[in-house]
Design a protein around this motif. Structure first.
Motif, short mmCIF file in Angstrom:
data_model
loop_
_atom_site.label_atom_id
_atom_site.label_comp_id
_atom_site.label_asym_id
_atom_site.label_seq_id
_atom_site.Cartn_x
_atom_site.Cartn_y
_atom_site.Cartn_z
N MET A 133 0.82 -1.22 0.00
CA MET A 133 0.00 0.00 0.00
C MET A 133 0.85 1.27 0.00
N GLY A 134 2.14 1.12 -0.33
CA GLY A 134 2.99 2.29 -0.47
C GLY A 134 3.73 2.69 0.77
N GLY A 135 3.64 1.88 1.83
CA GLY A 135 4.33 2.20 3.07
C GLY A 135 5.76 1.68 3.08
N GLN A 136 6.50 2.08 4.10
CA GLN A 136 7.87 1.63 4.27
C GLN A 136 7.94 0.22 4.86
N GLY A 137 6.85 -0.25 5.45
CA GLY A 137 6.85 -1.57 6.08
C GLY A 137 7.61 -1.61 7.39
N ALA A 138 8.07 -0.46 7.85
CA ALA A 138 8.86 -0.38 9.09
C ALA A 138 8.88 1.08 9.55
N PRO A 139 9.09 1.29 10.84
CA PRO A 139 9.08 0.29 11.91
C PRO A 139 7.65 -0.12 12.26
N ALA A 346 0.19 2.94 10.26
CA ALA A 346 -0.59 4.10 9.85
C ALA A 346 0.32 5.07 9.10
N PRO A 347 -0.25 6.07 8.44
CA PRO A 347 0.58 7.01 7.68
C PRO A 347 1.73 7.61 8.47
N GLN A 348 1.50 7.90 9.75
CA GLN A 348 2.54 8.57 10.53
C GLN A 348 3.59 7.61 11.09
N THR A 349 3.41 6.31 10.88
CA THR A 349 4.43 5.36 11.35
C THR A 349 5.24 4.75 10.22
N THR A 350 4.60 4.50 9.07
CA THR A 350 5.33 3.90 7.95
C THR A 350 5.17 4.67 6.65
N GLY A 351 4.32 5.71 6.64
CA GLY A 351 4.06 6.42 5.40
C GLY A 351 3.06 5.72 4.50
N VAL A 352 2.40 4.68 4.99
CA VAL A 352 1.40 3.97 4.22
C VAL A 352 0.24 4.92 3.92
N ALA A 353 -0.49 4.65 2.82
CA ALA A 353 -1.53 5.58 2.37
C ALA A 353 -2.66 5.75 3.38
N ALA A 354 -3.00 4.69 4.08
CA ALA A 354 -4.05 4.73 5.10
C ALA A 354 -3.74 3.66 6.13
N SER A 355 -4.37 3.74 7.28
CA SER A 355 -4.14 2.73 8.31
C SER A 355 -4.41 1.34 7.73
#
Length: 366
Positions: A133-139, A346-355
């Protein structure tokens, strides 16, 4: 379907520092921490460490990956089978490669194998959905850090700093109600931490790590080298952002001409300075930094952090938490959240588009 309310979950973690496998029990409903249970540790032998390390940077199907995965599964099964009473297992696996911008993320180890061996549902592959979903997958520990901030009854923003192979921070505001709520969390990888120190000490002295930072305490820091290292692009990126263990693979070349003590001191200084640089991104300065992971035992690194940061820097034991088992507990916590269809990043933890709620669930066939 598991019962509602709190359950005992067993989490396991094997980090990129390659010391071994941590396992810990947690009593939780997936929102709050209600109790801590048994924990155990299984060290990797030198031969096991070398086998896994040989597969770093490799993806499924590449040389050495299947052997590393089998070892990871066996080591986890040996340890987890010693702890009884869990209703679900959270299995992180062993990260071999992490490149969300291009190829995704790869944790060796099959949760389906462990489900059959343990006779329990196993939640695993926590990172892939976030990356897709476009997130970093971490942390991934930040949601648990938020629960920890509530558990210690923090009344102002606090930072959890994990000094593992790579360093990462979680800024948490306990005034918020849920971890996925806007403004509740900010999390990202800060830079290299223990991994390059461990690699250097193993290569030069045949030891797995610099115990208590003894070598680093005797050395002198190459300040120009530290300054030059922090000029790299990663340290100027806006979080969320993440790293692979090998993203700074040439770091040991930078200290190749330094003696053992000076090399360790300089690598410690890079880790500490990376954290200090990262703290500039905190929405509000934290009241304290609580340190977990092996790096909290490194007296040189902790001393440097205390000099560089404008708030108290303490091991998490000072607030009643277990810094050796916090990440294993985190995957117990996340396993319960996955079972119950709750978000894990969530967006503020991995940069993913949505929780998003990550993780696969494997159940034993009998």
């Amino acid at each position: 379907m598991l019962k509602t309310g709190p359950i005992w979950a067993l989490g396991a973690m094997s980090g990129t520092s390659l010391d071994g496998v941590d396992a810990a029990m947690l009593f939780t409903d997936g929102e709050v921490i209600l109790g801590f249970g048994e924990s155990r540790y299984r060290a990797f032998s030198d031969a096991e460490r070398q086998l896994i390390a040989a597969a770093f940077g490799r993806w499924p199907g590449e040389d050495g990956v299947a052997q590393a995965a089998e070892l990871v599964e066996t080591a986890h099964a040996q340890l987890l089978d010693q702890i009884k009473g869990a209703e679900v297992v959270g299995f992180h696996g062993q990260t071999l490669a992490h490149d969300p911008a291009l190829r995704g993320t790869h944790q060796a180890g099959d949760g389906g194998v462990l489900a059959e061996v343990l006779g329990l549902p196993v939640v695993w592959d926590f990172r892939t959905s976030d990356v897709e979903m476009g997130g970093q997958g971490a942390p991934l520990a930040p949601f648990y850090h938020f629960a920890c901030a509530k558990w210690i009854k923090a009344d102002a923003p606090v930072v959890f700093l994990n000094l593992g192979g790579v360093g990462n921070v979680t800024w948490a505001d306990p005034a918020k109600n849920k971890p996925e709520e806007a403004g509740a969390l900010l999390a990202f990888d800060t830079g290299p931490a223990n991994a390059p120190i461990n690699d250097l000490v193993m290569a030069r002295l045949g030891r797995p790590y610099d115990r208590d930072g003894e070598l680093a305490l005797k050395g002198s820091v190459d300040e120009p080298l530290v300054t030059a290292f922090l000029a790299r692009g990663y340290f100027h990126k806006i979080p969320p952002k993440s790293l692979d263990r090998n993203d700074f693979e040439n770091i040991l070349e930078l200290v190749a001409d330094h003696n053992d003590a000076d090399a360790c001191a300089t690598l410690c200084a890079i880790a500490a300075a990376s954290v200090a640089k990262g703290m500039e991104h905190c929405p509000v300065p934290p009241t304290r930094v609580l340190v977990t992971g092996g790096g909290r035992h490194n007296k040189a690194m902790m001393a440097m952090l205390n000099v560089l940061l404008d708030c108290p820097v303490q091991p998490v034991e000072d607030v009643g938490l277990d810094g050796d088992m916090l990440e294993a507990q985190a995957f117990a916590y996340l396993a319960v959240r996955v079972l119950r269809g709750m978000a894990t990043s969530a967006p503020q933890t991995t940069g993913v588009a949505a929780s998003v709620g990550g993780g696969k669930i494997s159940r034993p066939s009998v």
